[in-house]
Design an enzyme around this catalytic site. Structure first.
Site, PDB file in Angstrom:
ATOM      1  N   ASP A 258       2.444  -4.751  -7.546  1.00 33.85           N
ATOM      2  CA  ASP A 258       2.806  -5.358  -8.822  1.00 33.85           C
ATOM      3  C   ASP A 258       4.281  -5.789  -8.734  1.00 33.85           C
ATOM      4  O   ASP A 258       4.998  -5.481  -7.768  1.00 33.85           O
ATOM      5  CB  ASP A 258       2.545  -4.390  -9.985  1.00 33.85           C
ATOM      6  CG  ASP A 258       2.367  -5.128 -11.310  1.00 33.85           C
ATOM      7  OD1 ASP A 258       2.756  -6.298 -11.405  1.00 33.85           O
ATOM      8  OD2 ASP A 258       1.853  -4.518 -12.259  1.00 33.85           O
TER       9      ASP A 258
HETATM   10  C1  BGC Z   1       2.066  -6.869 -14.622  1.00 35.09           C
HETATM   11  C2  BGC Z   1       0.870  -7.378 -13.867  1.00 35.09           C
HETATM   12  C3  BGC Z   1       0.994  -8.864 -13.635  1.00 35.09           C
HETATM   13  C4  BGC Z   1       2.298  -9.145 -12.920  1.00 35.09           C
HETATM   14  C5  BGC Z   1       2.515 -10.604 -12.563  1.00 35.09           C
HETATM   15  C6  BGC Z   1       3.387  -7.353 -14.047  1.00 35.09           C
HETATM   16  O1  BGC Z   1       4.441  -7.085 -14.897  1.00 35.09           O
HETATM   17  O2  BGC Z   1       2.017  -5.456 -14.646  1.00 35.09           O
HETATM   18  O3  BGC Z   1      -0.305  -7.060 -14.569  1.00 35.09           O
HETATM   19  O4  BGC Z   1      -0.104  -9.337 -12.920  1.00 35.09           O
HETATM   20  O5  BGC Z   1       3.365  -8.717 -13.746  1.00 35.09           O
HETATM   21  O6  BGC Z   1       2.820 -11.358 -13.671  1.00 35.09           O
END
Ligand code: BGC
Length: 727
Positions: A258
Site C-alpha cells: 500500500d
Molecule cells: C489506500 C489503498 C489505496 C492506495 C492507493 C491507500 O491510502 O489504503 O486502499 O489503494 O492508497 O490510492
C-alpha cells in the site's frame, strides 16, 4: 499461466539487468495529466514498473508508447487507479452494493466502471476491498462489503469477474487487487491504521477466507494492509505474504504494497530506516513498492551484500511480468488504440441505487407514496439536492455534473400535479445551527408528507475519516424531531458511508430508507423506491447498533458462558436505587443498550409481506462428505410482487473451538408475485460446515447442527441435524 505465457516472462527476465529488474518493482505516483522530464527518463531507463493515478487517456497512451518504443526492453507499465465504486459514473459505495445481496448487479457495476476506467488508459484497479467491516466507527467500512466473511468473499468474486471478465487481455478489462491483506478492518477502536490483534484461528475463520476466495476467483494482485498484525505489520509479515498466500494458497501473482507502507515499517517500529524496511518487506513477500522508493534506493546494496538472494528478486519481477502478460501488455503487437469512453450507464446506476436502498421502517405502509393522493411534498435536508455529497468516498473520477439528486427526481416524478418545496434545514450534514428549523417546520406543516434527506456528507467516511460517535452528525437529530413535531408524516432517507446509530430518530419517523451513498443516480433510484416503481429488496450487510458504544456488534459472535436471555436483560431505568450487585443477574448485555442491535444483519423490509413455514432437512444425520437439502415454504402474503432474500444460517453447536452462534451459509433472492408460494431449497455439504480448528486444520466435526432459514440473522424457524463421523 500456461507454458507459452510463462516462457515469454522467462525470456524477458533473462534479458533484464539487475537495474531493470529493480526498476520493475517501483510503482510511483504519476504526474497526473502530464509527463515530467523525470518521469520520461525513468520510463526510458526501465526504472519503473507502473504508475498510479494517471487518468488522462492521451498521457496514458504516451506513457505506454515511451515504455514500448524508448525503453530497452519495451515493457509497458501497469497504470493503477482506485476504481472503487465507479469511475465517471458512480455506483453505490461497496457497502451499499453489498446491501443488494445481488452478485450479478455487483458484477455489472464493476464491469461498467472498468470499461470507463480502461478508456482512460487504466489497466489495474486497487479493488475489491475484502476487509471485514464490523466496526462502523472505522471510516473505511464504506469500502467493505460488510461484516460477513462468506458474503464478502462472494461479493469480491463477483467484482473480480466484473472487472476482469473472462479474458484479462481484453482492452476493457482491469486487473484487480484484493486488499487489504489482512485484518485491517479490526483496527483497534475503529481508528484507521491502528494495530490489530487477531488470533490465528480467527484470522483463518474470519479474515482470510474472502482473500482465499479472491485468489480462487483469479485476482492477479494482492495488497497487504497498512496495519500491524499481532506485532508484525502486514507489509513485513513473511508468514502472511509467503507462507499463507503463496505457499498454502499457491498465489503466483503480484503483491503490491500500500501507499508508502514499506517506508512506514520504520514508523511502526519494526525496522530501523529505509534500507532495513526494504530488506524486510522484500524478504517477507512484497514484490512492488507503491509510492515510497526504498526498493529503488536500497535493493541493489541489499542484493550485493547477500541479504536478499537474487532468486527472490527474480521471483518479484516474475510476479509483476506475469500480471503484465495476463493483461496482454507483453504481446509483440502493439495494442490498438484505447477503447472509446462508453456512455455513462445511467440506467445501471439508477437500478443499483434502488437495489441498494434498505427499507428499515414503514409504519402503516406509508411507503410507497402515491402521487395522486398528495397535494404537496416538503423535501428537507442538506443531502436532498447536493450532486456531490450523494457520491460518497473515493470518487476522484466521479462527475458530479452527471448526478441527479432526490429533489430533482421527486419533482420529475410527480410533475405539476404535486407541489414540491425544498428547505435545506441545515447548511451541511455537520451544521449545528438551528436557524433554518423554523422554515423547515413551516414547509412540513403545509405539506402532506415530509421527505427528509439526511446523513453524512461524503467526507465523513472513507480512509482516515473515522468517527467515535456514529449518530447523525450536527443538529440532524434535532431537525428530525422538529419536523416530526409538526405532525406531518415523515419519510427519512439516510445517505451515509457507514451504519449509523439511529435509535434516537427512528421513533420519530414513519418510514426510514437507508441509501448509503447511492452515487450518480441517487435521485431517480430513490424516487423509484419512494413511489413504488421498485419494491425495495436490499438487506443490511452489516449490523446496525442502537448506540455507538455497542460496537463492535455483529451477528456471528460467540455465545459466551452467560448469554443474555429475554428475562435477564434489564434496562437501567428498572434498577432500584441501592439494588444488590446480584440483582440484575449476570449475563452479557448493556444496562443502557440491552443486548440486541437496532436492526440485525440481513434485515430489510419490502412493500410486501413474506411468511416462512416448515423449515426441514432432507436427512437428520449425514456422514462427512455427504450433503443435505434444507427447504422452506415461502409465501408472498402481501399486496405486491417483491423479492425476498432468503437466508440460511447454521450453528455448529459444540466445537473443539467455540463456534459463532450463527453463520450465513447461503442465500437466494426469490421473486414472488402477490399471493404466490414456493419452496426454496439449499444444498449444504459437510465442507460448508467446516472451520479451522486450534491446530489450524480445516475440519468438519461430528455433532449437532442447527439450521435456520428466514429473512434476517434473527430468523427463528429452525431444524436440526447431526454430522456423524465418516470414518
Ligand atoms: C489506500 C489503498 C489505496 C492506495 C492507493 C491507500 O491510502 O489504503 O486502499 O489503494 O492508497 O490510492
Amino acid at each position: 499461466m500456461n507454458r507459452t505465457s510463462e516462457d515469454r516472462v522467462e525470456a524477458l527476465l533473462r534479458q533484464m539487468t539487475v537495474e531493470e529488474k529493480i526498476g520493475q518493482l517501483s510503482l510511483i505516483q504519476s504526474d497526473e495529466g502530464r509527463i515530467s522530464n523525470d518521469l520520461r527518463q525513468r520510463i526510458r531507463g526501465g526504472r519503473i514498473g507502473g504508475v498510479l493515478n494517471e487518468t488522462d487517456p492521451e498521457v496514458a497512451r504516451e506513457i505506454q508508447r515511451i515504455a514500448r518504443e524508448e525503453s530497452r526492453l519495451g515493457i509497458p507499465l501497469l497504470i493503477g487507479r482506485d476504481v472503487i465504486h465507479g469511475f465517471r459514473t458512480v455506483f453505490p459505495i461497496p457497502l451499499g452494493q453489498a446491501a443488494s445481496w445481488d452478485l450479478d448487479l455487483v458484477e455489472r457495476c464493476a464491469r461498467a466502471s472498468g470499461r470507463e476506467a480502461a478508456a482512460s488508459g487504466v489497466n489495474w484497479t486497487f479493488s475489491p476491498m475484502l476487509d471485514i467491516g464490523r466496526d462502523p466507527r472505522w471510516g473505511r467500512i464504506a469500502e467493505t462489503f460488510g461484516e460477513d466473511p462468506w458474503l464478502i468473499g462472494e461479493m469480491g468474486a463477483a467484482m473480480i469477474r466484473g472487472f476482469q471478465g473472462d479474458d484479462l487481455s481484453s482492452p476493457e478489462a482491469l486487473a484487480t487487487s484484493a486488499k487489504h491483506f489482512v485484518g485491517y478492518g479490526a483496527s483497534e477502536g475503529g481508528r484507521d491504521y491502528a494495530a490489530t490483534f487477531i488470533p490465528e484461528t480467527e484470522l483463518r475463520n474470519v479474515h482470510l477466507p474472502p482473500f482465499e476466495r479472491a485468489v480462487e476467483a483469479g485476482t492477479p494482485t494482492v495488497m497487504p494492509s497498512f496495519s500491524d498484525l499481532n506485532g508484525i505489520p502486514a507489509t513485513g509479515n513473511e508468514w502472511l505474504l509467503t507462507d499463507v498466500l503463496r505457499e498454502e494458497w499457491g498465489f503466483d501473482g503480484l503483491v503490491v504494497s500500500d501507499w508508502n507502507a514499506v517506508q512506514e515499517l520504520s514508523v511502526h517500529g519494526l525496522t530501523d530506516g529505509d534500507r532495513e524496511a526494504a530488506r524486510v518487506a522484500s524478504g517477507a513477500g512484497i514484490d512492488m513498492e507503491m509510492a515510497s522508493q526504498t526498493f529503488a534506493e536500497h535493493l541493489r546494496s541489499i542484493l550485493d551484500s547477500g541479504e536478499l538472494p537474487l532468486s527472490r528478486l527474480d521471483a518479484m519481477v516474475r510476479a509483476i511480468l506475469r500480471v503484465k502478460q495476463r493483461l496482454g501488455l507483453l504481446a509483440d503487437t502493439s495494442p490498438e488504440a484505447l477503447p472509446p469512453a462508453p456512455e455513462p450507464d445511467l440506467d445501471l446506476a439508477r437500478e443499483a441505487a434502488a437495489a441498494c436502498t434498505v427499507l428499515l421502517k414503514n409504519h402503516d405502509s406509508i411507503l410507497p407514496l402515491a402521487p395522486e393522493a398528495l397535494n404537496s411534498i416538503a423535501v428537507i435536508g442538506p443531502l436532498a439536492d447536493d450532486p456531490y455529497e450523494q457520491l460518497g468516498t473515493w470518487i476522484f473520477d466521479g462527475d458530479p455534473a452527471l448526478s441527479q439528486t432526490p429533489l430533482s427526481a421527486i419533482r420529475e416524478e410527480v410533475g405539476d400535479a404535486v407541489r414540491v418545496e425544498y428547505e435545506r434545514g441545515l447548511e451541511t450534514s455537520r451544521s449545528e445551527s438551528r436557524e433554518r428549523f423554523e422554515a423547515a417546520m413551516v414547509l412540513a406543516r403545509g405539506a402532506d408528507v415530509a421527505v427528509l434527506v439526511l446523513g453524512e456528507e461524503s467526507i465523513l467516511s472513507g480512509e482516515a475519516h473515522c468517527r467515535a460517535d456514529i449518530r447523525l452528525p450536527g443538529a440532524q437529530e434535532a431537525l428530525v424531531r422538529a419536523v416530526a413535531e409538526t405532525g406531518t408524516p415523515v419519510v427519512l432517507i439516510v445517505m451515509a458511508g457507514r451504519p449509523l446509530a439511529l435509535q434516537a430518530v427512528v421513533p420519530h419517523v414513519d418510514a426510514l430508507l437507508f441509501a448509503w451513498h447511492p452515487g450518480t443516480m441517487a435521485g431517480p433510484g430513490l424516487s423509484d423506491v419512494v413511489f413504488g416503481r421498485v419494491a425495495p429488496s436490499a438487506r443490511l450487510p452489516v449490523t446496525f447498533p442502537r448506540v455507538s458504544g455497542q460496537v463492535p456488534l455483529y451477528y456471528a459472535h460467540r455465545n459466551t458462558g452467560r448469554p443474555p436471555t429475554p428475562e435477564s436483560v434489564v434496562s437501567i431505568d428498572e434498577i432500584e436505587p441501592r439494588a444488590a450487585q446480584t440483582s440484575v443477574g449476570n449475563t452479557s448485555f448493556y444496562l443502557d443498550a440491552g443486548d440486541s442491535p437496532l436492526f440485525p444483519f440481513g434485515f430489510g423490509l419490502t412493500y410486501s409481506d413474506f411468511a416462512y413455514e416448515n423449515v426441514r432437512v432432507s436427512t437428520e444425520s449425514l456422514r462427512t462428505g455427504d450433503s443435505l437439502t434444507v427447504s422452506v415454504d415461502l409465501a408472498n402474503q402481501g399486496p405486491v410482487e417483491a423479492v425476498e432474500t432468503v437466508q440460511l444460517y447454521v450453528r455448529d453447536v459444540v466445537g473443539s473451538i467455540t463456534r459463532p452462534v450463527r453463520e450465513l451459509k447461503a442465500f437466494q433472492r426469490v421473486l414472488l408475485a402477490s399471493g404466490e408460494t414456493t419452496t426454496v431449497s439449499f444444498d449444504l455439504t459437510t465442507d460448508d460446515l467446516s472451520f479451522v480448528d486450534r491446530h489450524n486444520q480445516r475440519v468438519t466435526e461430528p455433532g449437532a447442527f442447527h439450521v435456520w432459514v428466514g429473512g434476517d440473522a434473527t430468523a427463528d424457524q429452525m431444524a436440526t441435524f447431526r454430522v456423524e463421523d465418516g470414518s
